[in-house]
Design a protein around this motif. Structure first.
Motif, PDB file in Angstrom:
ATOM      1  N   LEU A 149      33.675 -73.861 -37.364  1.00  0.00           N
ATOM      2  CA  LEU A 149      33.643 -72.393 -37.293  1.00  0.00           C
ATOM      3  C   LEU A 149      34.422 -71.785 -38.455  1.00  0.00           C
ATOM      4  O   LEU A 149      33.979 -70.816 -39.085  1.00  0.00           O
ATOM      5  N   LEU A 185      32.023 -65.134 -36.895  1.00  0.00           N
ATOM      6  CA  LEU A 185      32.497 -66.524 -36.882  1.00  0.00           C
ATOM      7  C   LEU A 185      34.013 -66.574 -36.746  1.00  0.00           C
ATOM      8  O   LEU A 185      34.557 -67.468 -36.092  1.00  0.00           O
ATOM      9  N   GLN A 187      34.574 -66.146 -33.175  1.00  0.00           N
ATOM     10  CA  GLN A 187      34.205 -67.373 -32.441  1.00  0.00           C
ATOM     11  C   GLN A 187      35.324 -68.422 -32.568  1.00  0.00           C
ATOM     12  O   GLN A 187      35.659 -69.099 -31.601  1.00  0.00           O
ATOM     13  N   ALA A 188      35.892 -68.538 -33.784  1.00  0.00           N
ATOM     14  CA  ALA A 188      36.945 -69.541 -34.009  1.00  0.00           C
ATOM     15  C   ALA A 188      38.188 -69.196 -33.180  1.00  0.00           C
ATOM     16  O   ALA A 188      38.796 -70.074 -32.555  1.00  0.00           O
ATOM     17  N   TRP A 198      37.527 -69.845 -29.535  1.00  0.00           N
ATOM     18  CA  TRP A 198      37.524 -71.283 -29.251  1.00  0.00           C
ATOM     19  C   TRP A 198      38.951 -71.791 -29.030  1.00  0.00           C
ATOM     20  O   TRP A 198      39.239 -72.502 -28.067  1.00  0.00           O
ATOM     21  N   ASN A 212      28.804 -68.164 -26.555  1.00  0.00           N
ATOM     22  CA  ASN A 212      27.952 -68.052 -27.758  1.00  0.00           C
ATOM     23  C   ASN A 212      27.158 -66.750 -27.750  1.00  0.00           C
ATOM     24  O   ASN A 212      26.465 -66.443 -28.709  1.00  0.00           O
ATOM     25  N   ARG A 269      26.998 -64.271 -30.633  1.00  0.00           N
ATOM     26  CA  ARG A 269      26.130 -64.551 -31.777  1.00  0.00           C
ATOM     27  C   ARG A 269      24.810 -63.797 -31.655  1.00  0.00           C
ATOM     28  O   ARG A 269      24.311 -63.236 -32.615  1.00  0.00           O
ATOM     29  N   GLN A 305      27.588 -76.681 -32.083  1.00  0.00           N
ATOM     30  CA  GLN A 305      28.292 -75.906 -33.122  1.00  0.00           C
ATOM     31  C   GLN A 305      27.935 -76.412 -34.522  1.00  0.00           C
ATOM     32  O   GLN A 305      27.902 -75.635 -35.471  1.00  0.00           O
ATOM     33  N   THR A 310      26.325 -74.061 -37.371  1.00  0.00           N
ATOM     34  CA  THR A 310      26.948 -73.910 -38.690  1.00  0.00           C
ATOM     35  C   THR A 310      25.939 -74.181 -39.802  1.00  0.00           C
ATOM     36  O   THR A 310      25.845 -73.413 -40.774  1.00  0.00           O
TER      37      THR A 310
END
Ligand code: RET
Length: 273
Positions: A22, A65, A68-69, A72, A92, A95, A224, A228
Motif C-alpha cells: 500500500l 492508498l 488504506q495503509a 491497515w 476495501n 476504493r 492487495q 497494487t
C-alpha cells in the motif's frame, strides 16, 4: 458488513507485505504526479487536459492508498506472535467509491488523445461513465456481502461484469476506429494502451473474487498485490502512455516544445502521419 480482511490473523511477513504494498502504491502515484506536472508544458494546449486528468487521478489514488495503509495498520495489533484484528475494521469499499471519480477521468483522457471532440466527446464520455458507474455501484453492493454470502457476491459481480463488458466494447470500438486519425505514429501506441487496459482492469474483478477463490490470510495478501499491480498499471503507467501519445501528436501538429522533447529522447524526425 465486514470485509474478509477482518476474519484472519496475519504473520509478521503477511502484515508487512500488505503495509509495504500500500505504501509503495502511495509513492508511485506521488512520483507520477510530479512527473505529469513537469512534462505538461510539452503537451500542446489541445491535449493538455489529458495530462491534467492524470494529475487528478494521481492525487486521488495517492490519498486513498494513504488512507488504506493507515487503516491497515490501525485495524490489527501485534500480540507478540501474530497480528490480530482490533475494533477498527479494514475495508476495501473506499476504493470503489474512489473509482467513481478516477474511472471517468481515465476514460475522458483516452477520448481526448483519440481526437474525439465537441458533441461526440460529450456523448461518448456520458455513455462510458454511465456503464462505469453501473459497474462500480453494483460491484460495491456485491463486496458488502463478501463475508455473509458468496452467492450475493457472485450475482452482483455478474451484473457488474455486464456493465464492464459494455464499457469495454465502447472503449475498443473507439480506439480501433479513431486510431487512423491519430498523428505522429501514435496509432500503434494506442493499441498498446488498449491491451494494457484489458490486462490491468481485469485484475480488479479477480481481486473482488478473492473471498470465493482464496478465503484466507494468504488470499488477502494476494488481493492487495493484485490491487497494487492494477493501480500502478491502470493509472500511472496508463497516464504515462497517454501523455506520451499527447506529446507525439502535439509534435506532429507543429507544437515546438513537444518537438524539442521528442528530439531529446532520440526521435529526431517528427512524423506527420
Ligand atoms: C468490480 C466488481 C466485480 C466485477 C467487475 C468489477 C470491475 C472493476 C474495475 C475497476 C477498475 C478500476 C480502475 C480504477 C482506477 O482508478 C467492480 C470489481 C468487472 C474494472 C481502473
Amino acid at each position: 458488513m465486514k470485509n474478509i480482511e477482518s476474519l484472519f490473523e496475519y504473520t509478521v511477513g503477511q502484515f508487512e507485505a500488505i503495509d509495504h504494498l500500500l505504501t509503495m502504491g502511495v509513492g508511485a502515484h506521488l512520483a507520477a504526479l510530479v512527473f505529469f506536472i513537469l512534462v505538461s508544458r510539452f503537451v500542446a494546449p489541445k491535449y493538455r487536459v489529458a495530462t491534467a486528468l492524470s494529475c487528478i487521478v494521481m492525487v486521488s489514488a495517492g490519498l486513498i492508498l494513504f488512507s488504506q495503509a493507515t487503516m491497515w495498520t490501525d485495524a490489527f495489533a501485534f500480540n507478540g506472535r501474530v497480528y490480530e484484528p482490533t475494533d477498527l475494521t479494514f475495508s476495501n469499499g473506499y476504493r470503489y467509491v474512489n473509482w467513481m471519480v478516477t474511472i471517468p477521468c481515465l476514460l475522458t483522457q483516452l477520448l481526448i488523445v483519440l481526437n474525439i471532440r465537441g458533441a461526440a466527446l460529450f456523448k461518448t464520455a456520458a455513455a462510458l461513465i454511465f456503464f462505469a458507474w453501473g459497474m462500480i455501484i453494483t460491484g460495491y453492493v456485491g463486496q458488502l456481502y463478501e463475508v455473509e454470502s458468496i452467492d450475493q457476491l457472485l450475482v452482483w459481480g455478474a451484473i457488474s461484469t455486464a456493465f464492464f463488458v459494455a464499457m469495454n466494447w465502447i472503449v475498443g470500438t473507439k480506439i480501433f476506429t479513431s486510431r487512423k486519425t491519430m498523428l505522429g505514429g501514435a496509432g500503434s501506441t494506442i493499441t498498446k494502451v488498449f491491451w494494457l487496459m484489458m490486462f490491468a482492469w481485469t485484475l480488479y474483478p479477480i481481486a473482488y473474487l478473492i473471498p470465493w477463490i482464496a478465503n484466507s490470510a494468504e488470499g488477502v495478501v494476494w488481493r492487495q498485490l493484485l490491487f497494487t499491480i492494477a493501480d500502478i498499471s491502470s493509472k500511472a503507467v496508463y497516464g504515462l502512455m497517454i501523455t506520451y501519445i499527447a506529446i507525439k501528436q502535439s509534435a506532429a501538429s507543429g507544437y515546438i516544445p513537444a518537438q524539442q522533447m521528442l528530439n531529446l529522447i532520440g526521435q529526431d524526425s517528427v512524423q506527420t502521419k
